[in-house]
Design a protein around this motif. Structure first.
Motif, PDB file in Angstrom:
ATOM      1  N   SER A  34      22.181  12.828   1.825  1.00  0.00           N
ATOM      2  CA  SER A  34      20.855  13.389   2.044  1.00  0.00           C
ATOM      3  C   SER A  34      20.390  14.133   0.800  1.00  0.00           C
ATOM      4  CB  SER A  34      20.942  14.336   3.233  1.00  0.00           C
ATOM      5  OG  SER A  34      19.688  14.857   3.499  1.00  0.00           O
ATOM      6  N   GLY A  35      19.121  13.938   0.444  1.00  0.00           N
ATOM      7  CA  GLY A  35      18.572  14.679  -0.685  1.00  0.00           C
ATOM      8  C   GLY A  35      18.857  14.048  -2.037  1.00  0.00           C
ATOM      9  N   LYS A  45      16.620   8.954  -2.481  1.00  0.00           N
ATOM     10  CA  LYS A  45      16.371   7.579  -2.061  1.00  0.00           C
ATOM     11  C   LYS A  45      14.933   7.384  -1.598  1.00  0.00           C
ATOM     12  CE  LYS A  45      19.445   7.918   1.234  1.00  0.00           C
ATOM     13  NZ  LYS A  45      19.816   9.351   1.158  1.00  0.00           N
ATOM     14  N   THR A  46      14.512   8.290  -0.695  1.00  0.00           N
ATOM     15  CA  THR A  46      13.148   8.177  -0.197  1.00  0.00           C
ATOM     16  C   THR A  46      12.143   8.302  -1.338  1.00  0.00           C
ATOM     17  OG1 THR A  46      13.739   9.026   1.968  1.00  0.00           O
ATOM     18  CG2 THR A  46      11.442   9.256   1.317  1.00  0.00           C
ATOM     19  N   THR A  47      12.446   9.191  -2.243  1.00  0.00           N
ATOM     20  CA  THR A  47      11.527   9.404  -3.355  1.00  0.00           C
ATOM     21  C   THR A  47      11.289   8.112  -4.140  1.00  0.00           C
ATOM     22  OG1 THR A  47      12.352  11.660  -3.468  1.00  0.00           O
ATOM     23  CG2 THR A  47      11.090  10.873  -5.355  1.00  0.00           C
TER      24      THR A  47
HETATM   25  N1  LIG Z   1       7.145  16.892  -1.211  1.00  0.00           N
HETATM   26  C1  LIG Z   1       8.274  17.489  -1.610  1.00  0.00           C
HETATM   27  N2  LIG Z   1       8.232  18.775  -2.036  1.00  0.00           N
HETATM   28  C2  LIG Z   1       9.364  19.410  -2.444  1.00  0.00           C
HETATM   29  N3  LIG Z   1      10.575  18.845  -2.479  1.00  0.00           N
HETATM   30  C3  LIG Z   1      10.677  17.557  -2.075  1.00  0.00           C
HETATM   31  C4  LIG Z   1       9.535  16.820  -1.617  1.00  0.00           C
HETATM   32  N4  LIG Z   1       9.941  15.583  -1.264  1.00  0.00           N
HETATM   33  C5  LIG Z   1      11.266  15.543  -1.509  1.00  0.00           C
HETATM   34  N5  LIG Z   1      11.711  16.711  -2.000  1.00  0.00           N
HETATM   35  C6  LIG Z   1      13.086  17.049  -2.389  1.00  0.00           C
HETATM   36  O1  LIG Z   1      13.558  16.012  -3.186  1.00  0.00           O
HETATM   37  C7  LIG Z   1      14.907  15.760  -2.927  1.00  0.00           C
HETATM   38  C8  LIG Z   1      15.108  14.265  -2.656  1.00  0.00           C
HETATM   39  O2  LIG Z   1      14.412  13.950  -1.472  1.00  0.00           O
HETATM   40  P1  LIG Z   1      14.472  12.513  -0.819  1.00  0.00           P
HETATM   41  O3  LIG Z   1      13.611  12.586   0.402  1.00  0.00           O
HETATM   42  O4  LIG Z   1      14.129  11.492  -1.808  1.00  0.00           O
HETATM   43  O5  LIG Z   1      16.006  12.386  -0.409  1.00  0.00           O
HETATM   44  P2  LIG Z   1      16.697  11.244   0.430  1.00  0.00           P
HETATM   45  O6  LIG Z   1      17.750  10.704  -0.447  1.00  0.00           O
HETATM   46  O7  LIG Z   1      15.696  10.329   1.003  1.00  0.00           O
HETATM   47  O8  LIG Z   1      17.382  12.099   1.581  1.00  0.00           O
HETATM   48  P3  LIG Z   1      17.500  11.774   3.148  1.00  0.00           P
HETATM   49  O9  LIG Z   1      18.666  10.880   3.318  1.00  0.00           O
HETATM   50  O10 LIG Z   1      17.770  13.135   3.744  1.00  0.00           O
HETATM   51  O11 LIG Z   1      16.225  11.194   3.584  1.00  0.00           O
HETATM   52  C9  LIG Z   1      15.343  16.646  -1.789  1.00  0.00           C
HETATM   53  O12 LIG Z   1      16.039  17.734  -2.335  1.00  0.00           O
HETATM   54  C10 LIG Z   1      14.030  17.096  -1.205  1.00  0.00           C
HETATM   55  O13 LIG Z   1      14.160  18.409  -0.702  1.00  0.00           O
END
Ligand SMILES: Nc1ncnc2c1ncn2[C@@H]1O[C@H](COP(=O)(O)OP(=O)(O)OP(=O)(O)O)[C@@H](O)[C@H]1O
Ligand SMILES: Nc1ncnc2c1ncn2[C@@H]1O[C@H](COP(=O)(O)OP(=O)(O)OP(=O)(O)O)[C@@H](O)[C@H]1O
Ligand SMILES: [Mg+2]
Ligand SMILES: [Mg+2]
Lengths: 275, 233, 273, 220, 275
Positions: free
Chosen positions: E57-58, E61-63
């Protein structure tokens, strides 16, 4: 961690597997609107027994726990806890609707840990844990704090006493919630999917804490969980629910390795399949 | 009370209803214009929307009304017909509140909806028209319903400046019969009943709109009187 | 929906307009006995009836009542919301600067409206200067507020009621110890409320800085409408001399004693108090 | 266009007196509304229908009828039943009771905004009702209500011009008084408008500061 | 369903495993406030390739997906899709910030299915699927409806055309969302944990649909998922993320059965452990 459950369950609660009818659901029915959730359900749990409820979504598992916690009222049937009925009292030999006083007394033996933790956000961690012992059990502030610190130490949060819940991770919050529940010295602990709001790594932390508690006390536990490994590890008995009925009840080794019912088999396949 | 006096009350009632209905329509126009302006990418539009809402939320409708009736004619030589002045003062005021409702409702549309619309490659205008507004409007209705009652209540203000609304009619009756308690009692009941009719109508509208999104509708005025939430156990 | 205010030939053409429109909008403040809505819901009263008679003589047959706060009558007239003030408004020099008055059609002394039994023993405005526990009520926009002030009653003990009925309710409710108005008004309003525990004090003529404050009432038009004022004065004079005026106003409690020959010019030029 | 600056400037001092009165009425009225609003909100949640229903009826009735008429009623009718209040108190009570009905809704929203899980957790710990309210629900509900509560001070202040009907010499009454003395209305009314607007803007600025300080709820 | 992934991936997309640089992330950095989420990240995906992104998590990936969908802007670096840059246009041989017009053109080839479905609640199922084809692609109403019905049939919802989203279960809603995305005939489909809001049985339904689509088309797919079985089944390549970096990239057989990195190993253990 692949030791067979029978052995795991062995340690403190050998007697527990014999069902002495400590908690008894008798002909319980419940509907929401037209949706019949529980239909004439009866089962019992022995004192010190640890029971896991599994089954597909909507099968009524949470409803069972909520009824015990008096958060949801059954439409008909009775629930007995020890000597007392939960929603009824005996007056002149007849069962009548229980007064608030009576319900509070019986409820005093039970507490519940929720999937969403439900810590009080306006109180620091320590006060979350001491609030009820002081104001419900009438403990002194000092006594309550001492015990709270002990419990928080046990769940690995001895250094977070002054934090607010919002400053903790999900796993930490859930562990505070467990400490808070244990601080009430309940006879019965209800756990409703206490790890499913957590990510896998945090969930593991919480399950470890619960496993320790299970093995070091003879508290009666009812857990709803999808963590089959945990179910296997700590419970004496697994109840498989489907559509508001118990379709299979057996020790974990039996139910996981050799389910009798086709429905149990397909359910376990889909769950174990998931990852 | 004689037929002639009833007639004053009745005509007052008509004026009150006219003020409420026309005020609501014009107020709705102001609300959308200012509310959307405040969400616009254009700085000037945003500024104008902001100035309008701040000014008219800060001013009592009564002050605006005095100004329209007494200041506009003497200083600018323009006299608005009183009914129009009343409608204008009330709608400027209620429109400022409505603008906040519009803005809030648009912003409350879940970000996910906008992202889904982007993922489907809608243009910004299509996003607004097809996705955001249809959902936002549903969310506006309950607040608008409150605003409508506010407006109804505010119409009583116009009696202070020439307009013979329901309150004014009642003042006549009071003067003529000397029965102050009875007249005001009747008046309160009359407003209560009109409000009841309005809220009921709005509730129907709300129900229809919410149903289209599969939402449940909060209880109406009568139900609210008996309302008690589960949680209070 | 605008009304053009910049109407104007010398002396104005209001009468022609009214004739062609067929009606006249009469501003009044619902004050007995001058102009009020009676229990049948009709506009009546001394000023209303005199006004109607004169307008009929001038060829305008229909009357549209326009009710307003007394204080809103002058701005309302000037804002074009109605054509004439027919409310028995007193002529004062200050008002003459705002509107054009016809000659007065009555002249009346003041009275105090008091709670039954007059517990504080009040008789004239001067009593309120002396007694610092006595509160006097006046009507918003009326000359009485100025009179009370000029005689020396402090603002903190002058309560300004929005209209005449409020003044009555105000004394009843103990909001004021007395309500200052002409005896005519008070008597007539009292008749409409039989059985109320209120009474009238004796009549008096208020004197400010040695100047008698007449309660001489007339009709008011906009400043630029001199022509219709002249027409009005002509008809009024005619009715005074024929006795028709007294006949019309008697039902409202007026007597020979209230008839007057004062003119608007005299009253307008009286030294400012 | 004619405009008399002399009268415009001369109007300020007298209108400022009116402003003081308007503020007094607002402050007293607001305190009444804060307390009475909470009482309304709690009574309406009572499990006893014969408590919650009549209170609900009264609240809805007051909320949906004009303040103006209520003020008339209080000012002229109550004394007939031997209830004697000063004019300022009548104004403050009129405003206070009227706004208590709104504020009770704000509290209600705040209380209902406390997640259901908090009630359930309190119950799972067997906390008694009183303790649940005082240490769990209200401490979360009131900060939630804070922003809306701030808005109602301003709304209430804005309604003080209506006190004109009960002879309370607040600004608009004073402006009208100056008008009928000088026969100049535009200037004093404009001054009154400016003073109202300026005060309301200052108030909303202060409210925003309060909102930032106290209006944040700790997320669970 | 235990056939090895290599075989599963075989059918239509044999060529796909060769990376021809269809989607190219070049030196992408992104921070939120002080939190550096992606730091100088470069990778590419071939046309028709199906890539799964895994990681704690974090880890960002989503980004990645949101950047491709133009929902989150990178701070620096470029993203190319086919011949075109996503956030830049070439003008007189130089790369400049792209105008809305250009972004919309490139975005037209991509679409995304969200974890929370994000169906339009104000439109019935059929209109949810036809709205964009009609108003964005300029299809005729009839044509769009015909295709929508085909797609809805394919995901097993041929009988729900007139329902509102709120009348459907989570799994059904997610399937509508998939049909809606496919109706745009995208070259690239982005899937962000499309099953994690669903219970195990509903999730299985949705994964089945996706598996069918993957196998019967040569659409380029980027999926973020915790369903390792699905990743194994359908993807040509798995990218393991940690702290905004790709720490390991390999075909699923390799990454699951013989991870090179310690971090990958512990991550996979905790995830596979969970149930
Ligand atoms: N709009 C935003 N404002 C501030 N921080 C953000 C924002 N979107 C994402 N983050 C931060 O960026 C980092 C990466 O987020 P992301 O959603 O890409 O992770 P992820 O790999 O998809 O995690 P998960 O498996 O929990 O979905 C995290 O630390 C998150 O808190
Ligand atoms: N307050 C309620 N109102 C209406 N229906 C309810 C309510 N609570 C539960 N239900 C319904 O009762 C049924 C059983 O719910 P319950 O929460 O006990 O299921 P569960 O076995 O815990 O499922 P899950 O695994 O999804 O938590 C479901 O169909 C649910 O929709
Ligand atoms: Mg459940
Ligand atoms: Mg993510």
């Amino acid at each position: 961690m692949t030791e067979p459950s029978a052995a795991a369950a062995g340690s403190p609660g050998e007697k527990a597997t014999t069902d002495d009818g400590f908690i008894v659901f008798d002909q319980i029915s419940k509907r929401f609107g037209k949706n019949v959730v529980l239909d004439d359900l009866s089962f019992s749990v022995g004192s010190g027994e640890r029971v896991t409820l599994i089954g597909p979504s909507g099968s009524g598992k949470t409803t069972i726990l909520r009824m015990l916690m008096t958060l949801t009222k059954p439409d008909s049937g009775t629930i007995r806890v020890g000597e007392d009925y939960l929603y009824h009292e005996e007056r002149n030999g007849e069962l009548v609707k229980a007064g608030e006083q009576h319900v509070r007394k019986v409820r005093g033996r039970i507490t519940m840990v929720f999937q969403q933790y439900n810590l009080f956000p306006n109180m620091r961690v320590l006060r979350n844990v001491t609030e009820a012992p002081v104001h419900v059990l009438g403990r002194s502030q000092d006594e309550a704090e001492e015990r709270a610190k002990e419990l928080l130490d046990m769940v690995g949060l001895g250094d977070k006493l002054r934090a607010y819940p919002s400053q903790l991770s999900g796993g930490q919050q859930q562990r505070v919630a467990i400490a808070r529940a244990l601080a009430m010295d309940p006879d019965i602990l209800l756990l409703d999917e206490v790890t499913s709001a957590l990510d896998p790594e945090l969930a593991a932390e919480v399950l470890d804490v619960l496993r320790d508690i299970a093995k070091s006390s003879d508290i009666t536990m009812l857990c709803v969980t999808h963590a089959m490994k945990f179910a296997r590890d700590v419970s004496h008995r697994v109840l498989m629910f489907d559509q508001g009925k118990i379709i299979e009840a057996a020790p974990p080794a039996e139910i996981f390795d050799d389910p009798k019912q086709e429905r149990t088999r397909t359910f376990l396949e889909s769950v174990l399949d998931e990852t | 009370m004689s037929a002639g006096l009833w007639n004053y009350m009745f005509e007052g009632l008509l004026v009150t209803l006219q003020l409420t209905i026309f005020g609501a329509i014009l107020g709705l126009v102001f609300a959308f214009a200012a509310g959307l302006a405040r969400l616009s990418g254009n700085k000037l539009l945003r500024g104008m929307g902001f100035a309008y809402t701040e000014a008219f939320r800060g001013l009592s409708a009564l002050v605006v009304l005095f100004w329209l009736i007494f200041v506009l004619p003497t200083v600018f030589g323009v006299q608005l017909a009183p009914l129009f002045a009343g409608v204008l003062a009330l709608s400027l005021n209620i429109g400022a509140y409505g603008a906040e409702v519009v803005r809030g409702a648009v912003r409350a549309v879940p970000q996910g909806q906008i992202e889904a619309a982007i993922a489907l490659n809608f243009t910004p205008w299509q996003r607004m028209r097809k996705v955001i507004l249809p959902q936002a409007v549903v969310a506006m209705i309950p607040s608008f319903s409150n605003n409508l009652i506010e407006l109804l209540k505010a119409t009583a203000l116009v009696s202070v400046v020439f307009l013979s609304d329901l309150t004014f009619g009642a003042q006549l009756v009071r003067a003529s019969t000397g029965n102050t308690a009875g007249t005001f009692g009747l008046l309160l009941v009359a407003y209560g009943l009109i409000a009841l009719v309005f809220t009921t109508l709005m509730r129907l509208l709300e129900r229809r709109a919410a149903a289209s999104l599969g939402r449940t509708v909060p209880p109406g005025m009568i139900a609210r009187i008996f309302r008690r939430t589960e949680a209070s156990a | 929906s605008r009304v053009d205010l910049e109407a104007t030939t010398e002396g104005g053409s209001l009468l022609d307009e009214l004739r062609s429109r067929g009606n006249v909008r009469m501003g009044f403040a619902n004050e007995r006995p001058f102009a009020y809505i009676d229990s049948e819901g009709n506009l009546t009263g001394q000023a209303s009836e005199v006004g109607k008679t004169i307008f009929r003589r001038l060829g305008v047959e229909e009357f549209v009542p326009k009710l307003a706060d007394f204080s809103s009558l002058i701005p309302g007239l000037n804002a074009g919301l109605f054509d004439v003030i027919a409310a028995g408004m007193y002529i004062t020099p200050a008002r003459c600067e705002q509107i054009r008055f016809t000659n007065p059609d009555y002249n009346a002394p003041y009275n105090l409206l008091l709670p039954e039994g007059n517990p504080k023993g009040l008789g004239t405005v001067e009593d309120f200067v002396r007694r610092d526990d006595a509160v006097i009520g006046v009507i918003v926009g009326g000359v009485e507020q100025g009179i009370a002030r000029d005689i020396g009653v402090p603002d903190s003990r002058i309560v300004v009621f929005p209209d005449q009925p409020s003044g009555f309710d105000g004394v009843l409710a103990g909001r004021a110890d007395a309500f200052l108005l002409t005896g005519l008004s008070l008597r007539s309003a009292l008749e409409a409320r039989p059985g109320t525990p209120l009474e009238l004090g004796p009549p008096f003529v208020a004197v400010v800085d040695g100047v008698e404050q007449h309660g001489a009432g007339a009709f008011g038009f906009r400043q630029d409408q001199g022509n219709i004022v002249n027409d009005f004065n002509r008809e009024l004079a005619d009715m005074k001399s024929s006795g028709e005026l007294l006949e019309i106003v008697e039902p409202f409690g007026f007597t020979e004693a209230e008839m007057t020959d004062l003119t608007a010019d005299e009253l307008c030029s009286a030294p400012v108090s | 266009m004619n405009w008399d600056w002399q009268i415009f400037w001369d109007s300020f001092p007298r209108l400022l007196d009116g402003l003081v009165i308007a503020l007094q009425a607002t402050v007293v009225g607001y305190l009444i509304a804060l307390v009475l609003g909470l009482v309304f909100a709690l009574l309406r949640r009572s499990r006893l229908v014969w408590v919650s229903a009549p209170v609900g009826l009264v609240v809805e009735f007051i909320r949906s009828t004009p303040l103006l008429v209520q003020l008339f009623f209080l000012f002229y009718v109550l004394p007939q039943f031997d209830v004697h209040l000063s004019t300022l108190m009548t104004g403050a009570i009129g405003l206070g009771v009227h706004y208590a009905t709104y504020i009770s809704e704000v509290y209600r929203a705040g209380i209902e905004g406390v997640p259901q899980g908090q009630w359930e957790a309190a119950k799972a710990l067997n906390l008694p009702a009183r303790r649940t309210w005082t240490s769990v629900i209200l401490p979360q509900a009131i900060p939630r209500s804070a922003p809306a509560l701030g808005n109602y001070v301003i709304a209430m202040f804005k309604d003080t011009p209506q006190l004109i009907v009960i002879t309370l010499p607040e600004m608009l009454t004073t402006a009208q008084g100056i008008g009928s003395e000088t026969f100049r209305y535009p200037e004093p009314i404009t001054v009154a408008g400016i003073l109202y607007l300026a005060t309301a803007l200052v108030m909303s600025w202060i409210a925003r500061i309060f909102e930032r300080r106290f209006g944040t709820v700790r997320a669970a």
